[in-house]
Design an enzyme around this catalytic site. Structure first.
Site, PDB file in Angstrom:
ATOM      1  N   TYR A 112     -12.723 -51.124  17.705  1.00  0.00           N
ATOM      2  CA  TYR A 112     -12.795 -52.303  16.833  1.00  0.00           C
ATOM      3  C   TYR A 112     -12.055 -53.465  17.494  1.00  0.00           C
ATOM      4  CZ  TYR A 112     -14.038 -48.781  13.297  1.00  0.00           C
ATOM      5  OH  TYR A 112     -14.628 -47.742  12.611  1.00  0.00           O
ATOM      6  N   TYR A 116     -17.736 -44.517   5.261  1.00  0.00           N
ATOM      7  CA  TYR A 116     -17.767 -45.905   5.726  1.00  0.00           C
ATOM      8  C   TYR A 116     -19.117 -46.523   5.400  1.00  0.00           C
ATOM      9  CZ  TYR A 116     -20.261 -44.621  10.152  1.00  0.00           C
ATOM     10  OH  TYR A 116     -21.154 -44.184  11.104  1.00  0.00           O
ATOM     11  N   CYS A 153     -22.984 -50.975   2.794  1.00  0.00           N
ATOM     12  CA  CYS A 153     -24.122 -51.075   3.709  1.00  0.00           C
ATOM     13  C   CYS A 153     -24.113 -52.396   4.477  1.00  0.00           C
ATOM     14  CB  CYS A 153     -25.439 -50.890   2.964  1.00  0.00           C
ATOM     15  SG  CYS A 153     -26.833 -50.462   4.034  1.00  0.00           S
ATOM     16  N   ARG A 154     -22.998 -52.606   5.219  1.00  0.00           N
ATOM     17  CA  ARG A 154     -22.837 -53.818   6.029  1.00  0.00           C
ATOM     18  C   ARG A 154     -23.026 -55.086   5.202  1.00  0.00           C
ATOM     19  NH1 ARG A 154     -24.627 -49.137   7.533  1.00  0.00           N
ATOM     20  NH2 ARG A 154     -26.693 -49.855   8.166  1.00  0.00           N
TER      21      ARG A 154
END
Length: 331
Positions: free
Chosen positions: A59, A205, A209-210
């Site tokens: 990240y 995660y 959903c983005r």
């Protein structure tokens, strides 16, 4: 609003059922994030009863861990944070690849400690399975770290039931972190049942959903250059229109029955699924954590779950999973 966070137990530790996901604050695939905003976001978790922060070296190529380290030092109490980080991805000018070579994993761990400014990790996870090596090789490294007390719990991410089974023969496996949301339910088939039957916590995660389930996107919303969603088939027309229609109907359902919005409904749905321990909530600024209290204190019953399923099936006739996120295989 009164903070009423839910918790679960992970190898003896009390962990919040909402965790801060820090892919975005790394800044490499979700747009630039000012350092002050990133640190403030990491510190704002305590305003919402959260102690879990999930990160990874990939990240921002180390930046996310560095920023979390600065937040920990600014806060002053390392023990207030439950830090989950990962290993097993490498990057170069050709892309991102899974790599669980034992020597590399050991080096990754030391690098993560340095960036985070700590001498232990609460939960250490293999980010993706390396298909060029037996999963037992990675498990042996984590076994050594666990036995030495340098990691408090052992996890994997994106592992299948078979891979978890092989891994857990070498070291106690405490958690798995897969993608899971209203639109991406692949783990229902075998991964989630395996975790449930073997007492393995599931930290999901992409719970929104983005950002698709946040309820802010429209058909003409621009996706900036460098944003990971430009590569996601869900955000390409005509499929994008199907998902937006589902979001619109889910939002109407949430408002009518609960006085909530689709964002609250989507995260509550994840938390109310059998076997789910926690949902990660990505944020780049403190105000993006503000809706969290609206997720707590209510639940979805069987009839609501059925209606949600009906809406999704009726609207999304050409579904696609999160396969595009899978890293390359190194040679």
């Amino acid at each position: 609003m009164l903070v009423c966070m839910e918790f679960f137990t992970l190898n003896g530790a009390q962990v919040s059922r909402i965790g801060l996901g820090t892919w975005a604050i790394g800044g490499s695939e979700w747009g630039a994030v000012p350092e002050a905003d990133a640190i403030a976001t990491c510190l704002a978790i305590f305003d919402h009863g959260i102690n879990l922060i999930d990160t990874a070296p990939i990240y921002g190529f180390g930046r996310s861990e560095q920023l979390i380290g600065k937040a920990i030092r600014q806060h002053g109490r390392r023990q207030d944070f439950y830090i989950a980080t990962k290993a097993g991805l490498e990057w170069n000018d050709r892309g991102v690849f899974s790599n669980s070579d034992p020597a590399r994993l050991r080096q990754e761990f030391e690098d993560s400690l340095r960036r985070l400014g700590t001498d232990y990790v609460d939960l250490y996870q293999i980010h993706w399975p390396d298909t060029t090596l037996p999963v037992e090789r990675a498990a042996e490294v984590l076994r050594q770290l666990f036995d030495a007390g340098r990691i408090r719990a052992v996890g994997v991410s994106n592992f299948s039931a078979a891979q978890m089974d092989a891994f857990s023969k070498i070291v106690p496996l405490h958690s798995n972190q897969p993608p899971y949301n209203l639109f991406e339910r692949e783990i229902d088939a075998s991964t989630l049942p395996y975790c449930h039957s073997h007492n393995i916590a599931v930290l999901t995660y992409s719970s929104l959903c983005r950002s698709l389930l946040a309820g802010r996107l429209k058909a003409d919303t621009p996706i900036p250059e460098g944003d990971i969603r430009r590569e996601d088939p869900k955000f390409q027309l005509p499929r994008f229109a199907q998902y937006l229609q589902a979001v619109q109907q889910l939002d109407a359902f949430a408002q009518q029955h609960y006085g909530k919005r689709v964002l609250h409904l989507a995260v509550r749905w994840v938390l109310d699924r059998p076997g789910i321990s926690a949902a990660l909530w990505g944020a780049k600024r403190p105000e993006q954590l503000a809706p969290i209290p609206e997720v707590m204190g209510w639940h979805l019953d069987a009839s609501a779950m059925a209606e949600i399923d009906r809406i999704v099936a009726a609207c999304v006739t050409d579904p696609v999973g999160p396969e595009y996120l899978t890293p390359g295989v190194r040679t």
